[in-house]
Design an enzyme around this catalytic site. Structure first.
Site, PDB file in Angstrom:
ATOM      1  N   ASP A  38      47.232  43.510  40.339  1.00 28.99           N
ATOM      2  CA  ASP A  38      46.407  42.298  41.260  1.00 28.99           C
ATOM      3  C   ASP A  38      46.697  41.535  42.134  1.00 28.99           C
ATOM      4  O   ASP A  38      47.614  42.149  42.879  1.00 28.99           O
ATOM      5  CB  ASP A  38      48.071  41.536  39.219  1.00 28.99           C
ATOM      6  CG  ASP A  38      47.201  39.756  40.122  1.00 28.99           C
ATOM      7  OD1 ASP A  38      46.368  39.253  40.151  1.00 28.99           O
ATOM      8  OD2 ASP A  38      48.124  39.094  39.634  1.00 28.99           O
ATOM      9  N   GLY A  41      42.574  39.278  44.873  1.00 26.69           N
ATOM     10  CA  GLY A  41      41.272  38.031  45.287  1.00 26.69           C
ATOM     11  C   GLY A  41      42.327  37.088  47.236  1.00 26.69           C
ATOM     12  O   GLY A  41      41.465  37.028  47.599  1.00 26.69           O
ATOM     13  N   HIS A  55      39.208  43.438  45.846  1.00 26.31           N
ATOM     14  CA  HIS A  55      38.726  44.034  45.063  1.00 26.31           C
ATOM     15  C   HIS A  55      38.183  45.915  45.764  1.00 26.31           C
ATOM     16  O   HIS A  55      38.484  46.962  45.266  1.00 26.31           O
ATOM     17  CB  HIS A  55      37.472  43.642  44.280  1.00 26.31           C
ATOM     18  CG  HIS A  55      37.832  42.395  43.446  1.00 26.31           C
ATOM     19  ND1 HIS A  55      38.803  42.391  42.984  1.00 26.31           N
ATOM     20  CD2 HIS A  55      37.171  41.401  43.572  1.00 26.31           C
ATOM     21  CE1 HIS A  55      38.740  40.940  41.946  1.00 26.31           C
ATOM     22  NE2 HIS A  55      37.838  41.132  42.530  1.00 26.31           N
ATOM     23  N   LEU A 149      47.189  65.653  35.745  1.00 28.01           N
ATOM     24  CA  LEU A 149      47.327  63.332  35.315  1.00 28.01           C
ATOM     25  C   LEU A 149      46.289  63.323  34.482  1.00 28.01           C
ATOM     26  O   LEU A 149      45.339  63.318  34.928  1.00 28.01           O
ATOM     27  CB  LEU A 149      47.793  62.974  36.680  1.00 28.01           C
ATOM     28  CG  LEU A 149      47.648  61.295  36.913  1.00 28.01           C
ATOM     29  CD1 LEU A 149      48.967  60.773  36.209  1.00 28.01           C
ATOM     30  CD2 LEU A 149      46.833  61.019  37.965  1.00 28.01           C
TER      31      LEU A 149
END
Ligand code: FPP
Length: 257
Positions: A38, A41, A55, A149
């Protein structure tokens, strides 16, 4: 600072990181780390850039943290890249986000293959744009034999929708007699999109928000949660390591004493 001092400080910092990595590996690496990425922006806004620039920077961090998690020996890394609620964003932002998997995998897939990483996805794949779905399908296909992974993208994912769908399937299977009426947590887990993965041991959220936002609600019942104010595009290996170090100091009791 003189360049010689700069070099010494840099060398000290890198040997400190090397020591911390060594210590973390000895103290037990979590099998499954999940991240709510998060703050893209806000990162862009602070620099007077469009949100999509945040982003794009965030995508670069995905590469960095994937390599680091693989180096540390994490078994699964789940990244919340697009929620079922994110469709509410402006069309141009959604379109940009839907192009990121293609760009990411277009440039990074050979390296993922070399690193023995297996790409997986949870979320509604069928309703993704065809080009996004194609990129994910190709990456999943080309990495399906890899044993390192598991890089699991939560894309068009919402935990409540996932649980509801699982309930519907359970009902269908009970009705048709495939499944007995006595349902256990273990059986129910097999109906979730994460059926082949362990539950996350550690769940990280960046950018200072302290909530789960419809992410792995069932699976995170006993996850250790770690929140940081760092915005995702600023997230570095040191932050991931810090989360691991905090996790390693926690005592997991699973409701016992
Ligand atoms: C939330 O930040 C972030 C997202 C909705 C998108 C996350 C996507 C990436 C980090 C890139 C993913 C990369 C690949 C390869 C799929 P926000 O936009 O809500 O930030 P804000 O709260 O500061 O506005």
């Amino acid at each position: 600072m003189d360049s010689i001092w700069k070099r010494i400080v840099k060398k000290d910092a890198s040997s400190d990181l090397t020591n911390r990595i060594k210590k973390a590996k000895e103290s037990g690496i979590p099998h499954h780390v999940a991240i709510i990425m998060d703050g893209n922006g806000r990162w862009a806004k602070k620099r007077s850039l469009p949100r999509i620039a945040g982003h794009h920077e965030g995508m670069k961090v995905v590469k960095k943290i994937t390599k680091f998690a693989s180096k540390l020996g994490v078994s699964s890394l789940t990244l919340y890249a697009f929620s079922t609620e994110n469709w509410k964003r402006p069309k141009s932002e959604v379109e940009f986000l839907m192009k990121l998997p293609e760009e990411f995998l277009g440039t990074f897939l050979p390296e993922l293959i070399e690193e023995n990483v297996r790409v997986e996805m949870i979320g509604e794949k069928e309703t993704l744009p065809a080009h996004t779905k194609r990129a994910i399908d190709r990456a999943m296909e080309e990495t399906k034999g890899n044993t390192g992974l598991v890089l699991n993208f939560a894309l068009n994912y919402g935990s409540r929708a996932e649980i509801l769908k699982a309930v519907q399937h359970v009902l269908e299977d009970v009705e048709s007699g495939i499944l007995p009426k006595e349902l256990t947590e273990e059986i129910f887990s097999k109906y979730l999109m994460t059926s082949t993965m362990p539950d996350p041991d550690l769940l990280i959220r960046t950018s200072g928000e302290i909530r789960l936002s419809n992410f792995m609600l069932w699976q995170s019942a006993y996850s250790e949660l770690w929140f940081t104010d760092v915005l995702w595009p600023d997230f570095k290996e040191e932050h991931f390591l810090e989360a691991l170090e905090v996790y390693q100091k926690r005592v997991r009791r699973y409701g016992g004493v």
